[in-house]
Design a protein around this motif. Structure first.
Motif, PDB file in Angstrom:
ATOM      1  N   SER A 120       0.845  -1.189   0.000  1.00 50.30           N
ATOM      2  CA  SER A 120       0.000   0.000   0.000  1.00 50.30           C
ATOM      3  C   SER A 120       0.882   1.242   0.000  1.00 50.30           C
ATOM      4  O   SER A 120       1.543   1.538   1.004  1.00 50.30           O
ATOM      5  CB  SER A 120      -0.930  -0.011   1.224  1.00 50.30           C
ATOM      6  OG  SER A 120      -1.749   1.120   1.248  1.00 50.30           O
TER       7      SER A 120
ATOM      8  N   SER B 290      -1.627  -2.026  -3.688  1.00 51.42           N
ATOM      9  CA  SER B 290      -2.799  -2.845  -3.357  1.00 51.42           C
ATOM     10  C   SER B 290      -3.790  -2.104  -2.481  1.00 51.42           C
ATOM     11  O   SER B 290      -4.953  -2.506  -2.369  1.00 51.42           O
ATOM     12  CB  SER B 290      -2.351  -4.113  -2.631  1.00 51.42           C
ATOM     13  OG  SER B 290      -1.815  -3.799  -1.360  1.00 51.42           O
ATOM     14  N   ASN B 291      -3.327  -1.071  -1.788  1.00 51.70           N
ATOM     15  CA  ASN B 291      -4.184  -0.286  -0.904  1.00 51.70           C
ATOM     16  C   ASN B 291      -4.815  -1.143   0.195  1.00 51.70           C
ATOM     17  O   ASN B 291      -5.881  -0.826   0.716  1.00 51.70           O
ATOM     18  CB  ASN B 291      -5.271   0.439  -1.699  1.00 51.70           C
ATOM     19  CG  ASN B 291      -5.827   1.642  -0.951  1.00 51.70           C
ATOM     20  OD1 ASN B 291      -5.127   2.248  -0.141  1.00 51.70           O
ATOM     21  ND2 ASN B 291      -7.082   1.972  -1.214  1.00 51.70           N
ATOM     22  N   CYS B 292      -4.144  -2.274   0.532  1.00 51.01           N
ATOM     23  CA  CYS B 292      -4.620  -3.200   1.575  1.00 51.01           C
ATOM     24  C   CYS B 292      -6.032  -3.695   1.293  1.00 51.01           C
ATOM     25  O   CYS B 292      -6.805  -3.959   2.222  1.00 51.01           O
ATOM     26  CB  CYS B 292      -4.540  -2.559   2.963  1.00 51.01           C
ATOM     27  SG  CYS B 292      -2.866  -2.621   3.657  1.00 51.01           S
ATOM     28  N   SER B 293      -6.390  -3.824   0.062  1.00 52.98           N
ATOM     29  CA  SER B 293      -7.698  -4.336  -0.333  1.00 52.98           C
ATOM     30  C   SER B 293      -7.492  -5.642  -1.095  1.00 52.98           C
ATOM     31  O   SER B 293      -6.651  -5.714  -2.005  1.00 52.98           O
ATOM     32  CB  SER B 293      -8.433  -3.318  -1.204  1.00 52.98           C
ATOM     33  OG  SER B 293      -9.553  -3.906  -1.831  1.00 52.98           O
TER      34      SER B 293
ATOM     35  N   MET C  76      -8.455  -4.958  -4.770  1.00 50.53           N
ATOM     36  CA  MET C  76      -7.482  -4.118  -5.435  1.00 50.53           C
ATOM     37  C   MET C  76      -6.133  -4.825  -5.567  1.00 50.53           C
ATOM     38  O   MET C  76      -5.392  -4.617  -6.524  1.00 50.53           O
ATOM     39  CB  MET C  76      -7.313  -2.806  -4.688  1.00 50.53           C
ATOM     40  CG  MET C  76      -8.522  -1.877  -4.769  1.00 50.53           C
ATOM     41  SD  MET C  76      -8.948  -1.466  -6.470  1.00 50.53           S
ATOM     42  CE  MET C  76      -7.469  -0.633  -7.011  1.00 50.53           C
TER      43      MET C  76
ATOM     44  N   CYS D 151      -0.409  -6.491   3.468  1.00 51.78           N
ATOM     45  CA  CYS D 151      -1.603  -6.719   4.293  1.00 51.78           C
ATOM     46  C   CYS D 151      -2.011  -8.184   4.240  1.00 51.78           C
ATOM     47  O   CYS D 151      -1.832  -8.870   3.228  1.00 51.78           O
ATOM     48  CB  CYS D 151      -2.748  -5.836   3.830  1.00 51.78           C
ATOM     49  SG  CYS D 151      -2.342  -4.072   3.873  1.00 51.78           S
TER      50      CYS D 151
ATOM     51  N   ASP E 250     -10.851  -7.953  10.712  1.00 49.40           N
ATOM     52  CA  ASP E 250     -10.469  -8.620   9.465  1.00 49.40           C
ATOM     53  C   ASP E 250      -9.483  -9.719   9.812  1.00 49.40           C
ATOM     54  O   ASP E 250      -9.278 -10.032  10.999  1.00 49.40           O
ATOM     55  CB  ASP E 250      -9.895  -7.622   8.456  1.00 49.40           C
ATOM     56  CG  ASP E 250      -8.624  -6.941   8.940  1.00 49.40           C
ATOM     57  OD1 ASP E 250      -8.152  -7.282  10.058  1.00 49.40           O
ATOM     58  OD2 ASP E 250      -8.082  -6.073   8.220  1.00 49.40           O
TER      59      ASP E 250
ATOM     60  N   ASP F 202     -12.935  -0.550   7.528  1.00 47.55           N
ATOM     61  CA  ASP F 202     -12.934   0.529   6.537  1.00 47.55           C
ATOM     62  C   ASP F 202     -12.064   1.688   7.009  1.00 47.55           C
ATOM     63  O   ASP F 202     -11.988   1.990   8.199  1.00 47.55           O
ATOM     64  CB  ASP F 202     -14.361   1.040   6.278  1.00 47.55           C
ATOM     65  CG  ASP F 202     -15.161   0.063   5.408  1.00 47.55           C
ATOM     66  OD1 ASP F 202     -14.545  -0.887   4.899  1.00 47.55           O
ATOM     67  OD2 ASP F 202     -16.383   0.252   5.275  1.00 47.55           O
ATOM     68  N   THR F 203     -11.451   2.329   6.077  1.00 46.10           N
ATOM     69  CA  THR F 203     -10.597   3.483   6.411  1.00 46.10           C
ATOM     70  C   THR F 203     -11.406   4.658   6.940  1.00 46.10           C
ATOM     71  O   THR F 203     -10.900   5.471   7.703  1.00 46.10           O
ATOM     72  CB  THR F 203      -9.813   3.919   5.166  1.00 46.10           C
ATOM     73  OG1 THR F 203     -10.730   4.189   4.099  1.00 46.10           O
ATOM     74  CG2 THR F 203      -8.856   2.826   4.735  1.00 46.10           C
TER      75      THR F 203
END
Length: 936
Positions: free
Chosen positions: A35, A74-77, A80, A101, A170, A200-201
């Motif tokens: 990320s 990846s934005n920790c998704s 994504m 992540c 998570d 969620d952010t």
């Protein structure tokens, strides 16, 4: 469904990895997924670039081959992460640095397994990423399994029992808290409440506020927070607003907070104010010249947005591990080549997904082995993997946020536990120096929330208005200990209630309690069943005369005993009069018999030893018998008038007089007690004599005495009789076994003492045969039990406990205050050692004496005597008879003691021609035998 997931995994990784080629390439391509906008990602990006530069500039690594890295965000998704991975589709990549992540790692690890591409993650700490499920996933950082072990060690070190876990809901948060729960459970600690937050952010303030309000209503004040950065700071902000960052609270943050503290030092003041007093975990990296040089180099990087943190070091070392493994791979003759996946080729022809482009790294397994076999030194220390594929020597720094910065209070490592000394310094020749670990302090002083050095208690009574449900027995007897106040439902009085109330008043906090009666009021309830109701949740505790016994301590915790207790035997007694034959009572029959025999035996031994040399022990047989009897029994009063001359005789007499002195003293003391102290007699002497009889035994209803008698002493249940009141005690003892009563009663000492204060016809017989006490019962690991134990000790020290005892249990004693139960008579077992010493001395003296006689008997005779014997004695039987006569003659004849030091016996060697022998009789008798009957 599982096959479909595998196909999708293969598809996505085919997009990441293009077709390869054989031979040693000039450029080796690697990928990196993390990320970009996270605190870790911002520094990891620069660290990876710097590592690639160092590899390419080092002529000793990958000679003739350059590293090329492609990075994707990846934005920790999870979604994504898969999408960004598609950008690797046209690149021949042999390894991936990342992901960052856990959710992304779980997704692409399946693809890595199928296409045999190693993943070197520098930031995924999820302990669930098992090498068995994901063999191509390699963790170059430390697992949360060790971080949670360190947190559990801290909780255990400070004596806290329960914690609250706040986590992001998570894979990362749930699996980390699960590991914490396991580590706490191994130390008999537990997580009381788990509060999960949405990952969620976008931080939901209301969700956080509701969660913290629930936590405020709970008892524990130890909070472990395992979240992401922004979510964590939001939690601390609201906790500060609610007053949860003050006295009494303990906050322990995982390494997410230390990463922010290192990267953004100092933090903005508004954030720093919200985390004062927090304990923080940080992965430990040993100090080294490589690390110091890299820090200097980092400060010179103009585009570095943040300061260096631990995960940047792990990212750098991940590149170095992969480069070192590839260097070995090429030196061993390895080639980079890819081949098509047969299953995907078949599926690719039936659609437009281009699955045939997905290839398998042929030498991926070989490269994986080279990576796991890496043994080099990096920025984070030894780069080496254990058999379970975790980093060797995992360790953590424990830091404390205070003022405008942080202070280190200690370390934790898996080999030495908590310590104030760095883990690497504790190793001696590759092994931990445990001698220092056991003697050094565990942690330095901590500045806790509220700016205090005093260790928080770790729990308080919840502010939810609930009272503790305390079970109290409804007794029908011995109400001095506990009884329900008439006309009330939840009010009690008595010794136990006053002790509990006084102890609670000493606590530094209020304890709201509600007494709940237990029992039908017609008979004493079962205390074991009442204690078991704590485990079922019906009671929060039990207050009363509850004995601390083994089977109860297995299910609940007890406070410090506030009253000593133990089982004793109560039996009726009768008075003993002294009588005309009282002087015989000090000794039992066997003792009298053995003592009399010893007097005679010693008299005979002294006579034998003195007869040949002492005129007082010679004379006619009748006189000698009288001398033996007189000498034997006169020694009892030390009135013997005969002197002893021989050394052996004096030795025996000295030992015997010592034995007589002890026997006389014991007899005199026992007889004095019999004649001057009123004696009480009971056929039951204690629990052992009670077991041997078949008489009924009484016990109190509800007491653990029944369990002990039946299960521990194996007394038949048919012999046990339940009794409910002191009046029933007295009646059963008075009636006795013949009238349906009991021979004795077994009960706890406090009840018995209260019973005997008003029933003087009975007494305790024998010794107390169990040792226990009374305490208050609470659930396992209850902190209230610990605090009340301290309060009870304080009551005992200041005298309040004794005053409460005297208030309720001080009764008028019986008039027979000086009466004593008949003590056991003096038995032989008390004196057998003395008799043994005396007997051995007598036997040794006799042995030495007979040896002297035998030596004289076999002393060489004259030649004339031998000739005469040979002429007159040819028969062997006549010779044996003659020798016996000779032996008896030597025993009886008078020994000449005129010359000191040379004792010679006079033997007339002359031989008379007549058949008789000349005997001279007198006080000194001497015999001479004729030539036929005598032997020289």
């Amino acid at each position: 469904m599982k096959q479909q997931e595998q196909l999708w995994a293969l598809f996505f990784l085919s997009l990441v990895f293009g077709k390869g080629y054989s031979g040693k390439p000039k450029v080796v391509k690697i990928g990196s997924i993390f990320s970009f906008n996270s605190v870790i990602g911002k520094v990891a990006k620069i660290a990876i670039d710097e590592a690639v530069k160092d590899v390419n500039s080092n002529p000793n690594i990958l000679t003739g081959t350059k590293f090329s890295v492609s990075m994707q965000n990846s934005n920790c998704s999870g979604f994504m992460g898969m999408v960004e991975a598609l950008r690797f589709m046209e690149k021949d990549i042999v390894g991936i640095i990342g992901p960052q992540c856990s959710v992304v790692a779980h997704m692409i690890s399946h693809m890595a397994n199928e296409l045999r591409v190693p993943l070197l993650s520098f930031a995924v700490t999820d302990p669930v990423m098992s090498p068995l499920q994901f063999p191509y996933f390699i963790r170059t950082t430390q697992s949360d399994l060790y971080q949670m072990d360190a947190i559990a060690s801290i909780v255990d070190y400070y004596g806290w029992k329960e914690v609250i876990a706040v986590f992001v809901d998570d894979d990362f948060g749930r699996n980390g808290v699960a590991a914490l729960n396991d580590k706490l459970a191994s130390r008999r600690l537990r997580i009381t409440y788990k509060a999960g937050l949405h990952p969620d952010t976008a931080v939901n303030k209301n969700e956080i506020m509701n969660m913290l309000i629930k936590i405020m209503l709970l008892q524990p004040r130890i909070i472990v927070i395992h979240v992401y950065s922004e979510l964590g700071f939001a939690v601390f902000k609201e906790a500060k607003y609610l007053g949860m960052m003050g006295n009494g609270y303990v906050w322990i943050a995982t390494d997410w907070l230390s990463t922010n503290l290192d990267s953004s030092s100092p933090l903005p003041s508004e954030r720093l104010e919200t985390i004062q007093g927090v304990l923080v975990m940080r992965p430990h990296t040993p100090d080294s010249s490589l690390k110091r040089e890299f820090f200097k180099r980092w400060r010179k990087i103009s585009d570095a947005p943040l300061a260096l943190n631990t995960y940047a070091l792990y990212a750098y070392d991940s590149v170095m591990i992969l480069a070192s493994a590839l260097d070995k791979f090429f030196k061993d003759g390895g080639n980079i080549s890819f081949s098509n996946h047969s299953m995907l080729n078949t599926l690719g022809k039936s659609g437009n997904l281009n699955l045939e482009a997905m290839t398998v790294f042929d030498s991926g397994e070989t490269l994986l082995k080279d990576i796991l076999g890496t043994h080099i030194v990096g920025l984070t220390g030894q780069l080496q993997f254990a058999p379970d594929r975790s980093r060797t020597r995992p360790a953590y720094d424990i830091i404390n946020v205070a003022g405008t910065g942080v202070r280190q209070i200690g370390y934790w490592s898996n080999h030495s536990g908590l310590s104030t000394v760095s883990p690497e310094s504790l190793y001696t020749k590759g092994r931990p120096n445990m001698s220092y670990v056991t003697t050094s302090p565990k942690l330095r002083n901590v500045i806790w929330p509220g700016e205090t050095f005093t260790k928080p208690r770790g729990w308080v009574f919840s502010n939810n208005g609930k009272e503790l449900k305390i079970g109290v027995p409804r007794r029908v007897s011995y109400k001095e200990f506990v009884s329900q106040i008439r006309g009330t439902e939840n009010m009690f009085k008595g010794f136990c209630i006053d002790v509990f109330t006084a102890a609670v008043n000493l606590l530094p906090y209020a304890v709201p309690v509600k007494f709940i009666p237990y029992g039908n009021g017609k008979e004493n309830p079962s205390y074991t069943h009442m204690v078991e109701m704590i485990t079922s949740g019906n009671f929060d505790g039990v207050v009363g005369d509850v004995a601390i016994v083994t089977n109860r301590t297995k299910i609940v915790d007890f406070t410090q005993p506030y009253a000593a207790s133990g089982l004793v035997v109560v039996a009726p007694f009768k008075k003993l009069n002294s009588g005309a034959w009282a002087f015989l009572r000090p000794f039992n029959r066997l003792m009298w018999a053995v003592t009399g025999c010893c007097f005679l035996f010693v008299g005979i031994v002294v006579w034998i030893l003195e007869h040949r040399t002492n005129d007082e022990f010679r004379g006619p047989p009748k006189r000698q018998c009288v001398t033996i009897l007189w000498f034997s029994f006169s020694t009892m009063f030390f009135a013997h008038r005969e002197n002893t001359i021989s050394t052996l005789g004096r030795l025996v007499l000295i030992i015997w007089l010592f034995v007589v002195l002890i026997i006389n003293s014991s007899y005199t003391a026992s007889l004095t007690s019999i004649l001057t102290v009123q004696q009480l007699s009971s056929p039951i002497k204690g629990i052992e004599s009670l077991r041997e009889r078949d008489d009924p035994i009484g016990y109190q209803v509800g007491s653990f005495a029944e369990y002990y008698l039946r299960n521990e002493l194996n007394i038949s249940e048919s012999r046990l009789l339940a009794l409910g009141t002191p009046e029933a005690y007295a009646k059963a003892l008075k009636d006795g076994p013949s009238k349906g009563g009991v021979a004795a009663i077994v009960d706890e000492r406090p009840y018995v003492e209260l019973f005997l204060s008003s029933n003087c016809a009975y007494r305790i017989v024998g010794q107390e045969f169990t040792k226990s006490g009374w305490g208050f019962a609470f659930p396992r690991d209850s902190p209230l039990a610990i605090d009340l134990s301290t309060a009870i000790l304080e009551l005992a020290e200041n005298g309040d406990l004794q005053r409460i005892h005297d208030k309720w249990l001080m009764k008028n004693a019986c008039t027979l205050e000086n009466a004593e139960l008949e003590s056991d008579r003096l038995h032989l077992k008390s004196f057998w050692g003395l008799f043994l010493i005396c007997g051995v001395a007598c036997l040794l003296a006799l042995l030495l004496y007979f040896v002297q006689i035998i030596r004289q008997l076999y002393k060489k005779p004259s030649d004339d005597a031998i000739a005469r014997d040979q002429q007159q004695n040819h028969d062997s039987s006549s010779m044996r008879s003659t020798r016996l006569q000779r032996f008896l003659s030597l025993m009886d004849e008078k020994e000449d003691v005129s010359k000191s030091g040379n004792k010679k016996r006079k033997i007339d060697g002359s031989v008379n021609d007549t058949s008789g022998s000349t005997r001279s009789r007198g006080f000194d008798r001497e015999r001479s035998f004729n030539s036929v009957n005598a032997l020289d």
